[in-house]
Design an enzyme around this catalytic site. Structure first.
Site, mmCIF file in Angstrom:
data_model
loop_
_atom_site.group_PDB
_atom_site.id
_atom_site.type_symbol
_atom_site.label_atom_id
_atom_site.label_comp_id
_atom_site.label_asym_id
_atom_site.label_seq_id
_atom_site.Cartn_x
_atom_site.Cartn_y
_atom_site.Cartn_z
ATOM 1 N N ASP A 1 70.170 53.812 70.225
ATOM 2 C CA ASP A 1 70.144 54.641 71.425
ATOM 3 C C ASP A 1 70.794 53.841 72.550
ATOM 4 O OD1 ASP A 1 68.288 52.779 72.163
ATOM 5 O OD2 ASP A 1 66.612 54.162 72.302
ATOM 6 N N SER A 2 70.984 54.463 73.686
ATOM 7 C CA SER A 2 71.766 53.819 74.751
ATOM 8 C C SER A 2 70.931 52.903 75.620
ATOM 9 C CB SER A 2 72.377 54.889 75.639
ATOM 10 O OG SER A 2 71.349 55.554 76.343
ATOM 11 N N GLY A 3 69.622 52.998 75.499
ATOM 12 C CA GLY A 3 68.743 52.265 76.396
ATOM 13 C C GLY A 3 68.345 53.110 77.593
ATOM 14 N N GLY A 4 69.082 54.186 77.828
ATOM 15 C CA GLY A 4 68.822 55.033 78.991
ATOM 16 C C GLY A 4 67.392 55.557 79.021
ATOM 17 N N PHE A 5 66.941 56.094 77.901
ATOM 18 C CA PHE A 5 65.612 56.703 77.873
ATOM 19 C C PHE A 5 64.527 55.687 78.231
ATOM 20 C CE2 PHE A 5 61.697 58.192 75.848
ATOM 21 C CZ PHE A 5 61.614 59.471 76.381
ATOM 22 N N ASP B 1 73.010 57.811 79.455
ATOM 23 C CA ASP B 1 72.785 59.029 80.237
ATOM 24 C C ASP B 1 71.498 58.918 81.028
ATOM 25 O OD1 ASP B 1 71.009 59.061 78.086
ATOM 26 O OD2 ASP B 1 70.950 61.234 78.000
ATOM 27 N N GLN C 1 72.596 67.204 78.614
ATOM 28 C CA GLN C 1 71.379 67.256 79.429
ATOM 29 C C GLN C 1 71.389 68.559 80.217
ATOM 30 O OE1 GLN C 1 68.792 65.374 79.280
ATOM 31 N NE2 GLN C 1 69.430 63.379 78.485
ATOM 32 N N GLY D 1 66.832 65.031 76.431
ATOM 33 C CA GLY D 1 65.961 65.529 77.496
ATOM 34 C C GLY D 1 64.998 66.604 77.050
ATOM 35 N N ASP E 1 65.237 62.380 64.990
ATOM 36 C CA ASP E 1 64.490 61.121 64.942
ATOM 37 C C ASP E 1 63.196 61.353 65.691
ATOM 38 O OD1 ASP E 1 65.747 60.820 67.788
ATOM 39 O OD2 ASP E 1 64.245 59.250 67.666
ATOM 40 N N CYS F 1 53.259 63.084 44.868
ATOM 41 C CA CYS F 1 54.138 62.392 45.822
ATOM 42 C C CYS F 1 54.640 61.096 45.178
ATOM 43 C CB CYS F 1 53.396 62.096 47.121
ATOM 44 S SG CYS F 1 54.336 61.061 48.277
ATOM 45 N N CYS G 1 55.864 58.414 46.697
ATOM 46 C CA CYS G 1 55.947 57.281 47.626
ATOM 47 C C CYS G 1 55.160 56.079 47.095
ATOM 48 C CB CYS G 1 55.436 57.698 49.007
ATOM 49 S SG CYS G 1 53.659 57.482 49.225
ATOM 50 N N CYS H 1 51.239 56.660 47.195
ATOM 51 C CA CYS H 1 50.677 57.646 46.262
ATOM 52 C C CYS H 1 50.900 57.265 44.791
ATOM 53 C CB CYS H 1 51.264 59.026 46.527
ATOM 54 S SG CYS H 1 50.811 59.659 48.150
ATOM 55 N N HIS I 1 54.030 56.483 53.352
ATOM 56 C CA HIS I 1 53.844 57.857 52.865
ATOM 57 C C HIS I 1 54.452 58.859 53.846
ATOM 58 C CE1 HIS I 1 52.109 61.550 51.297
ATOM 59 N NE2 HIS I 1 51.831 61.819 52.565
#
Ligand code: ZN
Length: 386
Positions: free
Chosen positions: A91-95, A145, A196, A223, A273, A311, A313, A316, A342
């Site tokens: 990510d850009s670091g903005g958030f 952003d 945005q 956003g 994500d 499952c 995983c 499980c 899991h």
């Protein structure tokens, strides 16, 4: 060859493959969030392959303030550092700058803020964010952003979005420059722009059209999941995604529950994500096809079944609900780890099912069944309470 190939559409749901220098990404895809280049819950990159992870996501801001991107570049970049040869999105670091950092000041050139760890002053603008992500050498870099507050008024959002567009142009120029340098870790680094506009339809649409003209490698809708209702989020996707290029991947940032993801796919989203599966896992909340269960619940005390029958995983395949509950109660790290494994496997498997359903042209019925089935435990709870 096109980086993104649209293989099939089922309604507005897209099935694609994104070719990168670190391998192909089959979409729709869920990216597994490793904040500081590790999934919280003692999950290794060897584990990630075992749980069908295609893309790992790392946070630029966190890696910049602790350990540092310059050091990571010196040792050969993030892929080499964390021993992961598949795609990484940063990510850009903005958030984080806007949500974690204290005392921030936004200017045209960028943002001045204090580190959330030791309070030291940092400046980050489009060029700095691109430089950090280039040092990390991720496969996909996100544009820098501003994510305006959920309740920001129209005037604030309009000004902010205009600045985000100017920042995006600067990000693109900086990345072109960085990718041409001799000592750059990943000279094929890709750039996604971010739409945005909060919940203002016309601002979202204008911005989507504007950034589409920049011919970037992909486009995110940012956003969202910041306090608006699910209905508002779906509405924003309904009006915005049609104005983003169909022949590029679309990424819905930070979303969400399995139902949110299914609704996003239906509206043409390729990339997702979210911290939910790992965060819930660390608290003993695990997903099943009948809904989410809390392993701390006493009724699992002698339950020798796996979290979910069938499952595949690592949890499980070997362990029972009773044993994992015991580990969680005893605060043994293994309990948390098994739950996270899991949950991520559950999400990654759901994405595989989604891709198969789109391939077969039965996405709508798959989605309806999945949401109905995952509501079963809640319906039973309501019945017993009523
Ligand atoms: Zn499992």
């Amino acid at each position: 060859m096109a980086k993104y190939e649209l293989l099939k559409q089922d309604g507005r749901a897209k099935r694609g493959v994104f070719h990168t220098v670190h391998g192909d990404i089959q979409t729709p895809v869920f990216m597994n969030v490793g904040t500081v280049a590790a999934i919280k819950g003692a999950v290794s990159t060897t584990d990630l392959k075992d749980i069908k992870c295609q893309v790992e996501l790392s946070n630029t801001y966190h890696l910049h303030v602790r350990t540092g991107d310059k050091l990571i570049k010196e040792v050969g970049g993030l892929h080499k550092f964390m021993v992961w040869d598949r795609p990484i999105l940063t990510d850009s670091g903005g958030f984080q700058v806007f949500s974690l950092a204290k005392l921030r000041k936004i200017h045209e050139e960028g943002v001045y803020f204090n580190s959330h760890i030791d309070g030291h002053k940092i400046f980050m603008g489009p060029e700095e964010s691109m430089q950090i992500q280039s040092n990390l050498g991720s496969t996909i870099a996100m544009a820098f952003d501003e994510c305006p507050p959920a309740l920001a008024d129209r005037r604030y959002v309009a000004n902010s979005v205009a600045r985000t567009t100017r920042w995006l142009e600067r990000c693109k120029n900086k990345m072109t420059e960085l990718n041409s340098l001799e000592d750059t870790v990943n000279k094929d680094q890709l750039l996604f722009g971010i739409n945005q506009g909060a919940i203002f339809d016309d601002i979202r649409i204008d911005h989507a059209k504007r950034i589409s003209e920049l011919d970037l490698d992909g486009y995110a809708v940012g956003g969202l999941a910041v306090g608006e209702s699910h209905e508002q989020m779906y509405h924003v996707l309904d009006v915005t995604v049609p104005h983003l290029p169909l022949e590029k991947p679309t990424y819905l940032m930070g979303v969400g529950t399995p139902a949110n993801i299914l609704e996003g796919v239906e509206r043409g989203v390729d990339f997702f994500d979210c911290v939910y599966p790992s965060r819930n896992g660390r608290h003993g909340h695990v997903y099943t096809n009948q809904g989410k269960i809390n392993l701390f619940n006493k009724k699992y005390e002698k339950d020798m079944r796996p979290i979910e029958e069938g499952c595949g995983c690592p949890a499980c395949r070997t362990y029972s609900r009773a044993y994992i509950r015991h580990l969680l109660k005893a605060k043994e790290m293994l309990g948390m780890r098994l739950c996270v494994l899991h949950n991520l496997y559950f999400y990654n498997t759901m994405m595989e099912e989604i891709r198969d359903a789109i391939d077969d042209g039965r996405f709508k019925s798959y989605k309806d069944d999945k949401i109905y089935n995952m509501g079963q435990i809640n319906r039973e709870k309501e019945k017993n309470n009523g």
